[in-house]
Design a protein around this motif. Structure first.
Motif: not given
Ligand code: ZN
Ligand code: ADP
Length: 618
Positions: A389-393, A406-414
């Protein structure tokens, strides 16, 4: 009259923000805290690193009639902040053990005469006779407690000396306003801070934990050293910190990078005080912009231009990770936080937790409680390294916030994921746990279903278990992933005691159709299962239209001045200010004052030099 006064004050804070610090607007939370303090209330600010907490007590300190004492845990932090204040034209001083007794007495004398508006003091000093005597003969308007989580036993950096703060306050004739600030506070810590510091109906402002300029990634490389070397090579002009779990790995990583010719230094508890100080300075002054260190390094390091923090090993909990990784990008510029995970890191941390048993200061009940808590935290940290899952989350949820998934700015989102059916694997694992009567931990269960032939499996007679070898064809890393998924989603439970045993939960028998997201590329990657290894490295430094040559010239000038003045470069101007100069291209001092982070004092001191370079290169 009253209203006039209030209007004056409202003006004051903007004037101070602009004149001293060179900023036009307040950031989230700052104004609220400042206003509340100015109306006489206690305050508690919970804001992430880099959010601008210092401003929340420094500006009121300049507006309040008396002196403000700032309690701060670390000498380096005090020194830095006091330097930055003096650079901005504010008279400030610090009292701590780095002063000789002659220096201390002299500073105390000047303080008595009202020379300083802001005084940073180490908690250990508060109850010394001469400090109390001083405190009783000046007007103390406010006491600000920086890194306030240090008062809490539940926090990860409890400092007994912080408990002296209350005793000190009690000994004063008048109780000043008390304001407290921290970047890390879970709910328990927050409540603890309020109660331990006896905050009186404080204004609590929590601005959220998200650091949106940080890119988070987790990798699972088979060769961590190569991963680090590669990263440093690609980012060779940047300053960064590489955290390792042990002194030994600090030495290894540092030596390797040194051999490759990078300007790197190191820091851990095994070095002499002198060497540690020297290395820290080399890092702060950008003489050696790459630091390899254990977690002994960093608290109170204010270096604002750290562009990346790499964790060579998984830290012990999310609090530590958030704090250490958070040393990247204090200036708000894009920065990266990368964690290199290996299952071995879990065992190393378990070992550290166990060695806590030797702590003789705690009674056995408290000790057990703390150890159980640490194990739980380690578990959650391990999940972070394994989640899709989204790491930031994940981090935000840990601190009780909700992100957008979904932050679009972590390795999982990408990473491109695909959904895969894991029903069979999950049922087999659960079946094995049940068939072995919930007596074993993760490794034994995985080894069993995978059909390993090792001592433990034979000793526990798991080779006779009905599930033995049933998942022989599934690679171990996938089994671990599914295992983590099951625990993360409550299908299995790992006990918190020494043995970390798998137990069934109410949901264990509800597995009928279960899917899980897995990284697409992993299907084709080698056996080592290098997570995200094919991912494109994200371009971090977005210089946009900025004239790179000018930026480099300004950087060189900053370095030159820093050397002359024995000052860290970022205290003279932040990278952000330099970039703003490249955008605004100020040609005279008036325009120079319009650059973000340029106040009157710095403009007078450095304006001309910088303008000259801009005129030449722009
Ligand atoms: Zn993310
Ligand atoms: P914290 O203590 O919360 O980690 P700092 O007080 O060190 O953060 O501030 C981080 C950076 O943000 C500093 O470079 C500071 O000058 C800058 N800053 C603070 N307030 C503002 C503001 N209102 N506008 C622009 N920059 C700010």
């Amino acid at each position: 009259m009253q209203i006039d006064k209030m209007m004056d004050r409202i003006e004051d804070k903007y004037v101070i923000l602009d004149q001293y610090f060179g900023y036009a607007q307040f950031r989230e939370g700052q104004e609220e805290l400042i206003d509340s303090i100015m109306s006489g209330n206690d305050a508690f600010g919970i804001m992430p690193t880099g959010a601008g907490k210092s401003m929340c007590f420094q500006i009121p300190a300049l507006m309040l009639p008396g002196v403000t004492l700032v309690i701060s845990p670390l000498i380096s932090l005090m020194k830095d902040q006091v330097r930055a204040l003096n650079e901005a034209g504010v008279h400030a001083a610090f009292f701590n053990s780095s002063l000789s007794s002659v220096q201390y007495l002299k500073a105390l004398e000047l303080a008595k005469q009202g020379k300083y508006k802001i005084i940073y003091v180490a908690p250990e000093r508060l109850l010394l006779d001469n400090f109390i005597e001083f405190a009783k003969c000046v007007d103390i308007s406010m006491i600000s407690v920086d890194e306030a989580h240090c008062v809490s036993q539940w926090g990860q950096d409890f400092r007994p000396s912080y408990l002296k703060i209350m005793e000190f306050v009690d000994r004063l004739d008048n109780r000043p306003i008390i304001s407290a600030f921290t970047a890390t506070a879970t709910k328990a810590v927050m409540e603890d801070v309020i109660s331990v510091l006896h905050l009186n109906h404080p204004k609590v402002v929590a601005t959220g934990f998200d650091r949106n300029n940080l890119f988070y990634s987790v990798k699972n490389p088979s060769d961590k050293m190569a991963e680090v070397e590669n990263y440093v090579k690609e980012n060779s002009d940047k300053s960064g910190i590489i955290y390792c779990a042990t002194r030994k790995s600090v030495e290894e990583v540092c030596l390797n990078l040194q051999r490759d010719g990078y300007p790197v230094t190191r820091y851990h508890a095994g070095l002499s005080d002198n060497e540690r100080r020297q290395n820290q300075d080399d890092f702060i002054y950008d003489v050696k912009p790459i630091m390899v260190a254990t977690n002994a390094f960093g608290m109170g390091i204010d270096k604002s231009n750290v562009r990346y923090v790499i964790h060579y090993n998984m830290p012990k909990d999310i609090e530590s990770y958030y704090q250490e990784a958070g040393r990247a990008g204090r200036d708000g510029e894009e920065s990266e936080c990368m964690l290199l995970y290996a299952p071995k890191d879990v065992r190393l941390n378990e070992f550290f937790i166990e060695s806590n048993r030797d702590n003789e200061e705690l009674d056995s009940e408290t000790l057990e409680l703390i150890i159980a808590r640490d194990r739980e935290r380690l578990k959650i940290m391990t999940f972070y390294c394994n989640t899709n899952e989204c790491l930031r989350d994940y981090i935000l949820r840990y601190f009780g916030e909700y992100g957008s998934n979904f932050c679009g700015k972590c390795s999982n989102c990408l990473t491109e994921f695909e959904t895969t059916d894991i029903t069979d694997i999950a049922q087999t694992i659960v079946g094995c746990v049940e068939a072995s009567r919930q007596r074993y931990g993760m490794t034994v269960v995985i080894d069993t279903v995978h059909g390993a032939n090792n001592i433990k499996v034979r000793q526990y007679k798991m080779d006779q278990n009905e599930y033995y070898g049933k998942l022989e064809h599934i690679p171990i890393f996938r089994l671990r992933q599914v295992m983590n998924f099951l625990m993360l989603n409550g299908y299995l439970f790992l006990t918190n005691d020494e043995y970390a045993i798998l137990r069934l939960t109410g949901k264990s028998h509800e597995i009928h159709e279960l899917t899980m997201k897995v990284a697409k590329e992993r299907e084709t990657s080698s056996k080592s299962g290098s997570k995200n290894s094919t991912k494109k490295s994200k371009k971090l430094e977005d210089m946009g239209d900025i004239n790179f040559e000018l930026f480099e010239a300004l950087r060189a000038l900053r370095m030159e001045i820093a050397r002359e003045e024995h000052m860290p470069p970022y205290i003279i101007f932040s990278d952000k200010s330099l970039k703003d100069m490249c955008i605004k291209l100020p040609m005279n001092t008036e325009e120079f004052l319009g650059v973000s982070g340029v106040g009157q004092n710095k403009c007078d001191k450095y304006g001309e030099k910088f303008i000259k370079v801009i005129q030449l290169k722009a």
